[in-house]
Design a protein around this motif. Structure first.
Motif, PDB file in Angstrom:
ATOM      1  N   VAL A   1      -5.103   6.161  -0.565  1.00 13.81           N
ATOM      2  CA  VAL A   1      -4.430   4.863  -0.444  1.00 13.81           C
ATOM      3  C   VAL A   1      -4.426   4.198  -1.829  1.00 13.81           C
ATOM      4  O   VAL A   1      -5.481   4.021  -2.448  1.00 13.81           O
ATOM      5  CB  VAL A   1      -5.118   3.956   0.594  1.00 13.81           C
ATOM      6  CG1 VAL A   1      -4.410   2.597   0.653  1.00 13.81           C
ATOM      7  CG2 VAL A   1      -5.131   4.629   1.960  1.00 13.81           C
TER       8      VAL A   1
ATOM      9  N   SER B   1       0.843  -1.198   0.000  1.00 14.09           N
ATOM     10  CA  SER B   1       0.000   0.000   0.000  1.00 14.09           C
ATOM     11  C   SER B   1       0.874   1.242   0.000  1.00 14.09           C
ATOM     12  O   SER B   1       1.886   1.320   0.701  1.00 14.09           O
ATOM     13  CB  SER B   1      -0.922   0.022   1.214  1.00 14.09           C
ATOM     14  OG  SER B   1      -1.796  -1.089   1.190  1.00 14.09           O
TER      15      SER B   1
ATOM     16  N   ARG C   1      -3.410   0.761  -3.617  1.00 16.81           N
ATOM     17  CA  ARG C   1      -3.004  -0.637  -3.484  1.00 16.81           C
ATOM     18  C   ARG C   1      -2.280  -1.025  -4.774  1.00 16.81           C
ATOM     19  O   ARG C   1      -2.859  -0.925  -5.854  1.00 16.81           O
ATOM     20  CB  ARG C   1      -4.210  -1.548  -3.274  1.00 16.81           C
ATOM     21  CG  ARG C   1      -5.163  -1.095  -2.182  1.00 16.81           C
ATOM     22  CD  ARG C   1      -4.598  -1.325  -0.817  1.00 16.81           C
ATOM     23  NE  ARG C   1      -5.579  -0.986   0.224  1.00 16.81           N
ATOM     24  CZ  ARG C   1      -5.321  -0.980   1.522  1.00 16.81           C
ATOM     25  NH1 ARG C   1      -4.098  -1.291   1.938  1.00 16.81           N
ATOM     26  NH2 ARG C   1      -6.260  -0.656   2.389  1.00 16.81           N
TER      27      ARG C   1
END
Length: 670
Positions: free
Chosen positions: A308, A255, A310
């Motif tokens: 965020v 992440s 990923r």
């Protein structure tokens, strides 16, 4: 983000770590390799049938890309940390594709570009590349406050520089309200003419005027406007800075957590794929120009900080090849990360675990020697490190340009302090594998133990090297003191401390030819006739050619007769060194009873004559041309003479005994 000083520090740390590892394994590093940058440009060619992706190694200058027929568009992408930037896009004839008044065919930024090929009919694309600054993986992109620079009048040929200030300024949006219909030439890095329209504007101190509004997006802090027309160019200039700042982020596992707001531009390397976005929305358009982004670049509008991302990280392979593109064996690759961690791989290619860092240092050791240190800023699936190692072919020729076989070639490297040797083949070629280029070497060539060439040079390419050697064809002519050619003389050319470098026997013309002789001023010549040395003297060989030498030999003519004075034919005449059994020569008498020795060295000899009817011997001294007559007796005469001598001896003994007896008788009577 500037990485120059940081890279330099990382380089020295990497060199120290690499040295420690190699020394731990008992192997010494003889030289350090200069730090070089390895960066790629990703090229995505979109076709109706799909997308072709390839990677082109970056170099400063103009790169030519071939476009297959039917291509719809092309995307070009550089890694953000790459020390290169894109300057512009051109058609093969030199037309700027991003400044066309009839409509732009694409756009260009320092790190990515787009070309719309629909209807353009291009089969070749020219990309201008230059050294430049690196940029962050994740950057915040925005526009600053615009400013009007007022009216500018440019006479034909005149120019004006427009600039923006501030560390965050990455470029500018430049708007020109042109009072004449001519466009100026805009000189800057990554210039894009995004729109061209007519409008009616109220211009201070001028009033309402019909103008042509040209809008440029320029990724440079300054641009030069040049009036290339024939009339005065009047324009009102408005400038809005393009702001680019680094977005702070941290990596936790897979992440990427970003602490920023606004619109972000994300340009991860090829080995990173953004799988999921939390707290923001992705867009596939350039935030400034609104045109399509390359597949690897995304724009994210942050909705709920923190953002965020990923990501999925793919391994990266690093493969070391030589200058000819062949994969190398016996290499070790040391990867040093910016956090000072490192790993050593002895396989080629080596797979490295990419950690979402802007660059890594790769030190390549070949045969225990540090041959390359690469600052890797691009991470395709396979990064190819082309080492400056190649096969060196040395072509040896003599002084007459002929191939020189069977010569020993020594190659000494001042980088590794190693000496390697090879022997030239029938074509005069000596081959050395795995030679480190861009280093200084000394090449030494010897033939029969004699140095015939020595060169110190810097090898910068893998071309065949031709070395001319001090070797040539030498002909020796042997004459006596009267200028007569000496046949059958054994001739040796030698160098003291080295030995014989050529030897042969003179022919009927008194010559002997040596086709390939080391030329040396220290050469000596030794000539012998009948096993006797007649000359041993210096013979400096300075160039190929014919050399004449004079020896002290003479003619010896022997005439053999019998006791009656008649010639004795077919008699064998042998010439021996007086006092020894060394035979200098032998001959047979002809019909006149004559035997001749044409080349007799000065000295004292024993002549031995053996004929069917007798034999004889005589000692003779030769110091000039000599004539000798010998007489042989038949066997019966020799036997008679021997019997006569025996009878004479017997008679002498008998007379002596008789006298003694008489003396004895007289003594008794008394």
């Amino acid at each position: 983000m500037r990485l120059a000083s940081e890279r330099s520090m990382r380089y020295w740390l990497a060199a120290i770590v690499a040295l420690a590892v190699i020394l731990t394994q008992g192997r010494a590093v003889a030289a350090s390799a200069p730090l070089t940058d390895l960066a790629y440009m990703r090229v995505d060619i979109v076709l109706n049938s799909g997308t072709i992706t390839r990677h082109v190694r970056l170099e400063e200058g103009t790169l030519a890309l071939n476009v297959p027929p039917g291509a719809k568009c092309v995307f070009l992408t550089l890694d953000q940390a790459s020390p290169y930037v894109l300057l512009g896009l051109e058609a093969p004839e030199g037309a700027d594709l991003t400044q066309r008044p009839e409509g732009s065919a694409g756009y260009v930024t320092p790190k990515y570009a787009f070309v719309n090929l629909t209807g353009a009919g291009l089969t070749r694309l020219l990309v201008r590349v230059a050294r430049g600054e690196s940029e962050p993986f994740i950057a915040k992109l925005s526009l600053g406050r615009g400013a009007c620079l007022g009216e500018v009048v440019l006479q034909p040929g005149e120019s004006k520089v427009v600039a923006v200030e501030g560390k965050a300024a990455a470029g500018m949006v430049l708007r020109l309200a042109l009072l004449v219909g001519e466009l100026p030439r805009v000189s800057a890095r990554a210039v894009n003419l995004v729109s061209l329209r007519r409008a009616s504007l109220v211009i201070p101190s001028v009033g309402e005027r019909d103008v042509v509004v040209a809008e440029y997006v320029i990724y440079s802090r300054e641009a030069r406007l040049v009036n290339v027309g024939d009339s005065s160019l009047v324009a009102v200039i408005n400038v809005t800075p393009i702001l680019l700042s680094e977005a702070r982020y941290r990596v936790e596992g897979s992440s990427v957590i970003v602490s920023a707001s606004g619109t972000l531009l994300v340009n991860f390397p090829d080995s990173v794929t953004v799988a999921v976005v939390e707290g923001g929305a992705l867009t596939r358009s350039d935030p400034i120009m609104g045109m399509p982004l390359p597949p690897r670049v995304v724009a994210v509008k942050v909705e709920r900080p923190p953002l965020v991302l990923r990501v999925e990280l793919a391994p990266v392979a690093v493969r070391a090849v030589n200058a000819e593109g062949r994969e190398l064996s016996d290499v070790a690759l040391m990867v040093v990360w910016p956090d000072n961690s490192s790993s050593l791989a002895r396989s080629n290619p080596a797979v490295i675990d990419y950690r979402l860092m802007p660059y890594v240092l790769v030190n390549v050791f070949a045969s225990g020697v540090l041959t390359s240190s690469v600052n890797l800023t691009s991470f395709p699936s396979v990064a190819i490190i082309r080492l400056r190692i190649a096969r060196l072919r040395v072509r040896l020729v003599d002084s007459e340009g002929r191939p020189l076989p069977q010569a020993r070639v020594s190659l000494f490297s001042y980088a590794t302090y190693r000496l390697v040797e090879a022997v030239s083949d029938a074509s005069g070629m000596a081959t050395f594998e795995r030679v480190l280029l861009d280093c200084n070497y000394t090449i030494r060539v010897t033939l029969l133990g004699v140095e015939v060439a020595r060169r110190t040079l810097r090898l910068n390419d893998r071309a065949t090297l031709t070395v001319e050697c001090r070797v040539g064809s030498v002909t020796i002519v042997v004459c006596d003191e009267r200028g007569r050619r000496v046949r059958g003389a054994h001739v040796e050319l030698y160098i003291s401390g080295t030995g014989v470098i050529a030897e042969g026997t003179t022919d009927d013309a008194g010559t002997v030819k040596f086709p390939s002789v080391p030329l040396s001023e220290e050469c000596r010549l030794r000539a012998s006739v009948g096993g006797l040395t007649v000359l041993d003297a210096p013979l400096p060989l300075t160039k190929p050619g014919k050399y004449s030498v004079t020896v002290s030999t003479f003619r010896l003519v022997v005439r053999v007769r019998d006791a009656l004075g008649a010639p004795v034919r077919n008699a064998t005449v042998r010439l021996l060194v007086n006092g020894s059994d060394v035979e200098v020569g032998a001959s047979s008498t002809d019909d006149s009873g004559t035997a001749a020795f044409l080349h007799v060295p000065r000295g004292t000899y024993l002549l031995v004559v053996e004929a069917p009817g007798g034999a004889c011997r005589r000692v003779v001294t030769v110091f000039r041309d000599t004539y000798v007559e010998l007489t042989v007796c038949p066997e019966l005469m020799r036997l008679g003479a021997a019997l006569a001598a025996l009878l004479a001896a017997a008679l002498s003994i008998a007379l002596a005994l008789r006298v003694k007896k008489r003396r004895c008788d007289i003594v008794v009577i008394e």
